[in-house]
Design a protein around this motif. Structure first.
Motif, PDB file in Angstrom:
ATOM      1  N   VAL A 118       0.349 -14.352  -6.150  1.00 57.19           N
ATOM      2  CA  VAL A 118       1.432 -15.230  -5.705  1.00 57.19           C
ATOM      3  C   VAL A 118       2.756 -14.780  -6.318  1.00 57.19           C
ATOM      4  O   VAL A 118       3.776 -14.712  -5.628  1.00 57.19           O
ATOM      5  CB  VAL A 118       1.133 -16.711  -6.038  1.00 57.19           C
ATOM      6  CG1 VAL A 118       2.345 -17.584  -5.758  1.00 57.19           C
ATOM      7  CG2 VAL A 118      -0.070 -17.214  -5.251  1.00 57.19           C
ATOM      8  N   VAL A 119       2.750 -14.456  -7.606  1.00 61.56           N
ATOM      9  CA  VAL A 119       3.973 -14.003  -8.280  1.00 61.56           C
ATOM     10  C   VAL A 119       4.514 -12.737  -7.629  1.00 61.56           C
ATOM     11  O   VAL A 119       5.717 -12.605  -7.390  1.00 61.56           O
ATOM     12  CB  VAL A 119       3.723 -13.795  -9.789  1.00 61.56           C
ATOM     13  CG1 VAL A 119       4.857 -13.030 -10.446  1.00 61.56           C
ATOM     14  CG2 VAL A 119       3.504 -15.139 -10.480  1.00 61.56           C
ATOM     15  N   GLU A 120       3.640 -11.814  -7.289  1.00 62.44           N
ATOM     16  CA  GLU A 120       4.065 -10.571  -6.640  1.00 62.44           C
ATOM     17  C   GLU A 120       4.668 -10.848  -5.259  1.00 62.44           C
ATOM     18  O   GLU A 120       5.734 -10.340  -4.917  1.00 62.44           O
ATOM     19  CB  GLU A 120       2.891  -9.608  -6.521  1.00 62.44           C
ATOM     20  CG  GLU A 120       3.273  -8.280  -5.920  1.00 62.44           C
ATOM     21  CD  GLU A 120       2.101  -7.326  -5.839  1.00 62.44           C
ATOM     22  OE1 GLU A 120       2.178  -6.407  -4.999  1.00 62.44           O
ATOM     23  OE2 GLU A 120       1.122  -7.474  -6.592  1.00 62.44           O
ATOM     24  N   SER A 121       3.990 -11.653  -4.483  1.00 62.72           N
ATOM     25  CA  SER A 121       4.480 -12.011  -3.158  1.00 62.72           C
ATOM     26  C   SER A 121       5.797 -12.780  -3.255  1.00 62.72           C
ATOM     27  O   SER A 121       6.745 -12.524  -2.512  1.00 62.72           O
ATOM     28  CB  SER A 121       3.430 -12.854  -2.435  1.00 62.72           C
ATOM     29  OG  SER A 121       3.889 -13.258  -1.184  1.00 62.72           O
ATOM     30  N   ASP A 122       5.859 -13.718  -4.182  1.00 59.95           N
ATOM     31  CA  ASP A 122       7.086 -14.497  -4.397  1.00 59.95           C
ATOM     32  C   ASP A 122       8.263 -13.597  -4.734  1.00 59.95           C
ATOM     33  O   ASP A 122       9.370 -13.809  -4.248  1.00 59.95           O
ATOM     34  CB  ASP A 122       6.909 -15.504  -5.534  1.00 59.95           C
ATOM     35  CG  ASP A 122       6.171 -16.760  -5.116  1.00 59.95           C
ATOM     36  OD1 ASP A 122       5.849 -16.916  -3.921  1.00 59.95           O
ATOM     37  OD2 ASP A 122       5.915 -17.601  -6.016  1.00 59.95           O
ATOM     38  N   SER A 123       8.027 -12.620  -5.562  1.00 63.25           N
ATOM     39  CA  SER A 123       9.099 -11.716  -5.980  1.00 63.25           C
ATOM     40  C   SER A 123       9.708 -11.003  -4.772  1.00 63.25           C
ATOM     41  O   SER A 123      10.934 -10.921  -4.632  1.00 63.25           O
ATOM     42  CB  SER A 123       8.561 -10.702  -6.984  1.00 63.25           C
ATOM     43  OG  SER A 123       9.551  -9.777  -7.330  1.00 63.25           O
ATOM     44  N   THR A 124       8.844 -10.508  -3.905  1.00 61.83           N
ATOM     45  CA  THR A 124       9.314  -9.822  -2.706  1.00 61.83           C
ATOM     46  C   THR A 124      10.085 -10.763  -1.791  1.00 61.83           C
ATOM     47  O   THR A 124      11.191 -10.449  -1.338  1.00 61.83           O
ATOM     48  CB  THR A 124       8.115  -9.217  -1.938  1.00 61.83           C
ATOM     49  OG1 THR A 124       7.433  -8.310  -2.805  1.00 61.83           O
ATOM     50  CG2 THR A 124       8.562  -8.498  -0.691  1.00 61.83           C
ATOM     51  N   PHE A 125       9.513 -11.938  -1.529  1.00 66.54           N
ATOM     52  CA  PHE A 125      10.152 -12.884  -0.619  1.00 66.54           C
ATOM     53  C   PHE A 125      11.438 -13.445  -1.228  1.00 66.54           C
ATOM     54  O   PHE A 125      12.449 -13.586  -0.540  1.00 66.54           O
ATOM     55  CB  PHE A 125       9.190 -14.009  -0.243  1.00 66.54           C
ATOM     56  CG  PHE A 125       9.704 -14.883   0.850  1.00 66.54           C
ATOM     57  CD1 PHE A 125       9.977 -14.361   2.107  1.00 66.54           C
ATOM     58  CD2 PHE A 125       9.924 -16.230   0.638  1.00 66.54           C
ATOM     59  CE1 PHE A 125      10.466 -15.159   3.130  1.00 66.54           C
ATOM     60  CE2 PHE A 125      10.404 -17.043   1.650  1.00 66.54           C
ATOM     61  CZ  PHE A 125      10.677 -16.507   2.894  1.00 66.54           C
ATOM     62  N   ARG A 126      11.417 -13.728  -2.509  1.00 71.27           N
ATOM     63  CA  ARG A 126      12.603 -14.265  -3.179  1.00 71.27           C
ATOM     64  C   ARG A 126      13.769 -13.278  -3.097  1.00 71.27           C
ATOM     65  O   ARG A 126      14.905 -13.675  -2.857  1.00 71.27           O
ATOM     66  CB  ARG A 126      12.290 -14.582  -4.635  1.00 71.27           C
ATOM     67  CG  ARG A 126      13.346 -15.415  -5.327  1.00 71.27           C
ATOM     68  CD  ARG A 126      13.030 -15.607  -6.802  1.00 71.27           C
ATOM     69  NE  ARG A 126      11.885 -16.412  -7.054  1.00 71.27           N
ATOM     70  CZ  ARG A 126      11.921 -17.667  -7.495  1.00 71.27           C
ATOM     71  NH1 ARG A 126      13.075 -18.253  -7.703  1.00 71.27           N
ATOM     72  NH2 ARG A 126      10.814 -18.325  -7.726  1.00 71.27           N
ATOM     73  N   SER A 127      13.484 -11.992  -3.281  1.00 73.29           N
ATOM     74  CA  SER A 127      14.560 -10.993  -3.206  1.00 73.29           C
ATOM     75  C   SER A 127      15.117 -10.882  -1.790  1.00 73.29           C
ATOM     76  O   SER A 127      16.305 -10.621  -1.604  1.00 73.29           O
ATOM     77  CB  SER A 127      14.086  -9.632  -3.712  1.00 73.29           C
ATOM     78  OG  SER A 127      13.155  -9.058  -2.845  1.00 73.29           O
ATOM     79  N   LEU A 128      14.276 -11.108  -0.792  1.00 73.03           N
ATOM     80  CA  LEU A 128      14.737 -11.074   0.591  1.00 73.03           C
ATOM     81  C   LEU A 128      15.644 -12.264   0.895  1.00 73.03           C
ATOM     82  O   LEU A 128      16.770 -12.087   1.363  1.00 73.03           O
ATOM     83  CB  LEU A 128      13.554 -11.076   1.559  1.00 73.03           C
ATOM     84  CG  LEU A 128      13.922 -11.226   3.037  1.00 73.03           C
ATOM     85  CD1 LEU A 128      14.658  -9.991   3.532  1.00 73.03           C
ATOM     86  CD2 LEU A 128      12.686 -11.501   3.851  1.00 73.03           C
TER      87      LEU A 128
END
Length: 96
Positions: free
Chosen positions: A43-53
């Motif tokens: 979740v943290v990895e996915s969140d990081s990508t989506f948050r940066s977008l």
């Protein structure tokens, strides 16, 4: 550059999955599971990508406690861009 292709309602439906993930992250029983650390890392990895977008996109709900609902992606396909413009009066970049 790719962007979200469906309409705004579908986008909201798709990100509602993150609401469910948040419930799991906060659940005491789930936290005791052996797999919880791996789940959290994913979740943290996915969140990081989506948050940066979405950090590069327009802010639409500044007071929402869920960061994934505060902003939109900065670009999308025609259907998404048109629907966001019509419903929210927000301009996004078309990926065409």
């Amino acid at each position: 550059m790719e962007g979200y292709e469906m309409d705004y309602s579908e986008y909201l439906h798709d990100i509602s999955v993150r609401d469910l993930l948040d419930l799991v992250l906060e659940d005491e029983e789930a936290r005791s599971a052996v797999e919880f650390a791996d789940f959290t890392a994913a979740v943290v990895e996915s969140d990081s990508t989506f948050r940066s977008l979405i950090a590069r996109g327009p802010l639409i709900r500044p007071n929402d406690s869920r960061w994934w609902r505060r902003s939109l992606p900065p670009y999308g396909g025609n259907e998404f861009v048109n629907d966001v413009e019509e419903r929210l009066h927000v301009s996004l970049t078309r990926t065409v």
